[in-house]
Design a protein around this motif. Structure first.
Motif, PDB file in Angstrom:
ATOM      1  N   LEU A  38       5.900  67.816  62.582  1.00 23.73           N
ATOM      2  CA  LEU A  38       6.734  68.259  61.921  1.00 23.73           C
ATOM      3  C   LEU A  38       7.949  68.770  62.877  1.00 23.73           C
ATOM      4  CD1 LEU A  38       5.131  69.568  58.795  1.00 23.73           C
ATOM      5  CD2 LEU A  38       6.384  67.546  58.909  1.00 23.73           C
ATOM      6  N   ASP A  39       8.454  68.200  63.785  1.00 25.30           N
ATOM      7  CA  ASP A  39       9.454  68.634  64.599  1.00 25.30           C
ATOM      8  C   ASP A  39      10.650  68.912  63.885  1.00 25.30           C
ATOM      9  OD1 ASP A  39      10.026  66.025  64.437  1.00 25.30           O
ATOM     10  OD2 ASP A  39      10.262  65.678  66.579  1.00 25.30           O
ATOM     11  N   LEU A  40      11.621  69.516  64.727  1.00 22.25           N
ATOM     12  CA  LEU A  40      12.826  70.013  63.692  1.00 22.25           C
ATOM     13  C   LEU A  40      13.653  68.703  63.305  1.00 22.25           C
ATOM     14  CD1 LEU A  40      14.108  72.695  66.082  1.00 22.25           C
ATOM     15  CD2 LEU A  40      13.056  73.092  64.001  1.00 22.25           C
ATOM     16  N   ILE A  41      13.601  67.545  63.759  1.00 21.51           N
ATOM     17  CA  ILE A  41      14.296  66.420  63.534  1.00 21.51           C
ATOM     18  C   ILE A  41      13.477  65.465  62.560  1.00 21.51           C
ATOM     19  CG2 ILE A  41      16.032  66.670  65.114  1.00 21.51           C
ATOM     20  CD1 ILE A  41      14.676  64.421  66.790  1.00 21.51           C
ATOM     21  N   ALA A  42      12.395  65.848  62.327  1.00 24.13           N
ATOM     22  CA  ALA A  42      11.435  65.075  61.324  1.00 24.13           C
ATOM     23  C   ALA A  42      11.912  64.873  60.102  1.00 24.13           C
ATOM     24  CB  ALA A  42      10.248  65.295  61.319  1.00 24.13           C
ATOM     25  N   PRO A  61       7.720  78.551  44.202  1.00 24.94           N
ATOM     26  CA  PRO A  61       8.934  77.983  44.053  1.00 24.94           C
ATOM     27  C   PRO A  61       9.683  77.301  45.140  1.00 24.94           C
ATOM     28  CG  PRO A  61       8.760  80.255  43.150  1.00 24.94           C
ATOM     29  CD  PRO A  61       7.622  79.815  43.915  1.00 24.94           C
ATOM     30  N   GLU A  62       9.394  77.686  46.439  1.00 27.62           N
ATOM     31  CA  GLU A  62       9.665  77.088  47.726  1.00 27.62           C
ATOM     32  C   GLU A  62       9.311  75.703  47.569  1.00 27.62           C
ATOM     33  OE1 GLU A  62       9.827  81.536  47.922  1.00 27.62           O
ATOM     34  OE2 GLU A  62       8.140  80.293  47.443  1.00 27.62           O
ATOM     35  N   HIS A  63       7.988  75.523  47.358  1.00 25.21           N
ATOM     36  CA  HIS A  63       7.782  74.056  47.241  1.00 25.21           C
ATOM     37  C   HIS A  63       8.540  73.039  46.353  1.00 25.21           C
ATOM     38  CE1 HIS A  63       3.342  75.614  48.372  1.00 25.21           C
ATOM     39  NE2 HIS A  63       3.802  74.832  49.273  1.00 25.21           N
ATOM     40  N   VAL A  64       8.722  73.772  45.242  1.00 25.23           N
ATOM     41  CA  VAL A  64       9.562  73.043  44.360  1.00 25.23           C
ATOM     42  C   VAL A  64      11.138  73.056  45.034  1.00 25.23           C
ATOM     43  CG1 VAL A  64      10.650  72.929  41.895  1.00 25.23           C
ATOM     44  CG2 VAL A  64       8.130  73.953  42.469  1.00 25.23           C
ATOM     45  N   ASP A  65      11.496  73.841  45.556  1.00 25.91           N
ATOM     46  CA  ASP A  65      12.735  73.698  46.064  1.00 25.91           C
ATOM     47  C   ASP A  65      13.060  72.651  47.002  1.00 25.91           C
ATOM     48  OD1 ASP A  65      13.991  75.744  44.346  1.00 25.91           O
ATOM     49  OD2 ASP A  65      13.772  77.388  46.056  1.00 25.91           O
ATOM     50  N   ILE A  66      11.980  72.421  48.018  1.00 20.91           N
ATOM     51  CA  ILE A  66      11.870  71.606  48.981  1.00 20.91           C
ATOM     52  C   ILE A  66      11.890  70.222  48.166  1.00 20.91           C
ATOM     53  CG2 ILE A  66      10.435  70.500  50.869  1.00 20.91           C
ATOM     54  CD1 ILE A  66       9.570  73.500  51.585  1.00 20.91           C
ATOM     55  N   VAL A  77      13.643  68.880  58.782  1.00 26.73           N
ATOM     56  CA  VAL A  77      12.955  70.018  58.635  1.00 26.73           C
ATOM     57  C   VAL A  77      13.843  71.201  58.836  1.00 26.73           C
ATOM     58  CG1 VAL A  77      11.077  71.655  59.711  1.00 26.73           C
ATOM     59  CG2 VAL A  77      10.504  68.914  59.185  1.00 26.73           C
ATOM     60  N   ALA A  78      14.881  70.998  60.007  1.00 26.11           N
ATOM     61  CA  ALA A  78      15.773  72.025  60.387  1.00 26.11           C
ATOM     62  C   ALA A  78      16.804  72.075  59.261  1.00 26.11           C
ATOM     63  CB  ALA A  78      16.674  71.490  61.452  1.00 26.11           C
ATOM     64  N   GLU A  79      17.151  70.891  58.497  1.00 23.65           N
ATOM     65  CA  GLU A  79      17.999  71.285  57.143  1.00 23.65           C
ATOM     66  C   GLU A  79      17.504  71.943  56.270  1.00 23.65           C
ATOM     67  OE1 GLU A  79      20.906  67.018  57.491  1.00 23.65           O
ATOM     68  OE2 GLU A  79      18.799  67.096  57.109  1.00 23.65           O
ATOM     69  N   LEU A  80      16.195  71.699  55.817  1.00 19.48           N
ATOM     70  CA  LEU A  80      15.571  72.348  54.872  1.00 19.48           C
ATOM     71  C   LEU A  80      15.379  73.828  55.131  1.00 19.48           C
ATOM     72  CD1 LEU A  80      12.584  69.836  53.972  1.00 19.48           C
ATOM     73  CD2 LEU A  80      14.146  70.369  52.588  1.00 19.48           C
ATOM     74  N   ALA A  81      15.131  74.239  56.229  1.00 17.76           N
ATOM     75  CA  ALA A  81      15.044  75.644  56.758  1.00 17.76           C
ATOM     76  C   ALA A  81      16.288  76.232  56.560  1.00 17.76           C
ATOM     77  CB  ALA A  81      14.326  75.792  58.286  1.00 17.76           C
ATOM     78  N   ALA A  82      17.439  75.567  56.741  1.00 15.37           N
ATOM     79  CA  ALA A  82      18.593  76.071  56.884  1.00 15.37           C
ATOM     80  C   ALA A  82      19.189  76.344  55.454  1.00 15.37           C
ATOM     81  CB  ALA A  82      19.805  75.419  57.535  1.00 15.37           C
ATOM     82  N   LEU A  86      15.004  79.894  55.218  1.00 13.29           N
ATOM     83  CA  LEU A  86      13.586  80.349  55.319  1.00 13.29           C
ATOM     84  C   LEU A  86      13.242  79.856  57.109  1.00 13.29           C
ATOM     85  CD1 LEU A  86      11.675  78.457  52.608  1.00 13.29           C
ATOM     86  CD2 LEU A  86      12.064  80.952  53.080  1.00 13.29           C
ATOM     87  N   PRO A  87      12.324  80.451  57.676  1.00 11.53           N
ATOM     88  CA  PRO A  87      12.105  80.320  58.889  1.00 11.53           C
ATOM     89  C   PRO A  87      11.395  79.072  59.100  1.00 11.53           C
ATOM     90  CG  PRO A  87      11.172  82.436  58.124  1.00 11.53           C
ATOM     91  CD  PRO A  87      11.664  81.814  57.044  1.00 11.53           C
ATOM     92  N   ILE A  88      11.685  78.382  60.197  1.00  5.98           N
ATOM     93  CA  ILE A  88      11.163  76.973  60.472  1.00  5.98           C
ATOM     94  C   ILE A  88       9.595  76.860  60.310  1.00  5.98           C
ATOM     95  CG2 ILE A  88      10.631  75.224  62.366  1.00  5.98           C
ATOM     96  CD1 ILE A  88      13.555  75.270  61.503  1.00  5.98           C
ATOM     97  N   GLY A  89       8.790  77.801  60.722  1.00  2.00           N
ATOM     98  CA  GLY A  89       7.321  77.961  60.848  1.00  2.00           C
ATOM     99  C   GLY A  89       7.043  77.850  59.181  1.00  2.00           C
TER     100      GLY A  89
END
Length: 131
Positions: A38-42, A61-66, A77-82, A86-89
């Motif tokens: 799961l790198d940032l551009i995956a 709720p965060e799982h559902v949002d994703i 992954v970066a777009e989801l975090a933004a 939420l933090p990338i980790g």
């Protein structure tokens, strides 16, 4: 104490509302077994055949949002975090959970070392033109 004389909880922020720490969202985990993929551009893609994640009590709720975001369009992954702020980790751990439960899958980009060399492609084009 607040201005009105009432004690304020340290779990509440006037601007943000209730505060949930990232480790609470991941149940204290900082890594997931699938995190190496799961790198940032995956790109995270929702599985089309899955049930509504809102009905699964094991999901936060965060799982559902994703899942909802990925159903609209594949997301990195970066777009989801933004988008979720939420933090990338945290996003990596949550996406790993969703992969394990079969709600999403991850498409990794092709590493540059595995891409064909430009000179090889030019030689192929030149060879085809020569035919």
């Amino acid at each position: 104490m607040s201005a009105d004389g009432e004690a304020r909880s340290h779990w509440f922020d006037d601007d943000a509302g209730p505060v949930v720490r990232p480790y609470a969202m991941t149940r204290g985990r900082t890594r997931h077994a699938a995190q190496h993929r799961l790198d940032l551009i995956a790109v995270v893609v929702a599985e089309p055949h899955t049930d509504d994640p809102d009905t699964d009590a094991s999901l936060s709720p965060e799982h559902v949002d994703i899942v909802d975001l990925c159903r609209r369009a594949p997301q990195s992954v970066a777009e989801l975090a933004a988008e979720l702020n939420l933090p990338i980790g945290v996003v990596r751990v949550l996406v790993g959970d969703l992969v394990d439960s079969g709600l999403v899958h991850v498409n990794r980009p092709v590493p540059p070392a595995e891409l064909p060399d430009e000179s090889v492609l030019r030689d192929v084009i030149n060879g085809l033109r020569a035919l």
